[in-house]
Scaffold this active site. Structure first.
Site, PDB file in Angstrom:
ATOM      1  N   HIS A  60       0.678  -1.068   0.036  1.00 13.65           N
ATOM      2  CA  HIS A  60       0.009  -0.150  -0.037  1.00 13.65           C
ATOM      3  C   HIS A  60       0.823   1.176   0.101  1.00 13.65           C
ATOM      4  CE1 HIS A  60       0.770  -0.384   4.265  1.00 13.65           C
ATOM      5  NE2 HIS A  60       0.318   0.962   4.345  1.00 13.65           N
ATOM      6  N   HIS A  62       0.724   5.587   1.155  1.00 16.14           N
ATOM      7  CA  HIS A  62       0.276   6.739   1.781  1.00 16.14           C
ATOM      8  C   HIS A  62       0.748   7.979   0.939  1.00 16.14           C
ATOM      9  CE1 HIS A  62      -1.562   4.410   4.854  1.00 16.14           C
ATOM     10  NE2 HIS A  62      -0.496   4.045   5.418  1.00 16.14           N
ATOM     11  N   TYR A 148      11.863   4.213   0.637  1.00 20.39           N
ATOM     12  CA  TYR A 148      10.830   4.488  -0.240  1.00 20.39           C
ATOM     13  C   TYR A 148       9.938   5.504   0.521  1.00 20.39           C
ATOM     14  CZ  TYR A 148      12.537   0.161  -1.705  1.00 20.39           C
ATOM     15  OH  TYR A 148      13.241  -0.947  -2.147  1.00 20.39           O
TER      16      TYR A 148
END
Length: 177
Positions: A60, A62, A148
């Site tokens: 996922h 954000h 990341y």
């Protein structure tokens, strides 16, 4: 079917959570980070926006975006990012009958979470949440060790110390400190 309603505010700043369709032990986003980066670059050229903060997790991501003045269409941007990334992936994932009928891939969840940032405190809380996420998920003990993330950019700017959010030092700052 539920009719989801989204708020569209031109030029606003938004917090997003976007998930892969299959999250268990899926590392696709970090395994294919260059394809994901290319998808973002491609869409930003056609539909500009500012990425204020981002963290890419294995399954996922954000981020906080600010849209241009007069532009409120973040949905088209997510649709294009997901499509561009998906086209770069080899086919072979399980695809439900519903998705097959709609000629959809099964890489991403169809929906995403969007939250309108309302003030500086809200922005800071979401920025901290983004950068703390790899530690929260047990992927690293130090925020700075997760590659990341926009955290590194903010360390260079002097906004965060490199030890912020470390489990060992417990230097997580409260918003506004």
């Amino acid at each position: 079917m539920t009719n989801y309603r989204r708020i569209y505010t031109p030029g606003a700043t938004w917090f997003f959570t976007v998930n892969l369709a299959t999250r268990n032990n899926n590392k696709l986003l970090i395994d294919k980070i260059e394809q994901l980066r290319q998808a973002f670059r491609y869409v930003k050229q056609k539909h500009p926006f500012i990425i204020n903060a981002i963290v890419i997790m294995p399954d996922h991501l954000h981020c906080i975006w600010t849209l241009p003045v007069g532009d409120s269409d973040y949905s088209i941007r997510w649709s294009l990012i997901k499509a561009h990334f998906s086209r770069a992936m080899e086919k072979g994932e399980f695809t439900s009958a519903s998705r097959q009928r709609k000629n959809e891939r099964s890489i991403w969840q169809r929906r995403f979470w969007a939250h309108l940032i309302i003030d500086e405190n809200d922005f800071n809380q979401h920025m901290d949440y983004i950068h703390r996420n790899p530690v929260k998920h047990g992927l690293t003990k130090r925020v700075v060790d997760w590659r990341y993330s926009s955290f590194h950019y903010y360390v260079k700017l002097g906004i965060y110390p490199s030890t912020w959010g470390d489990v060992e030092t417990n230097l997580m700052l409260k918003p506004g400190e």
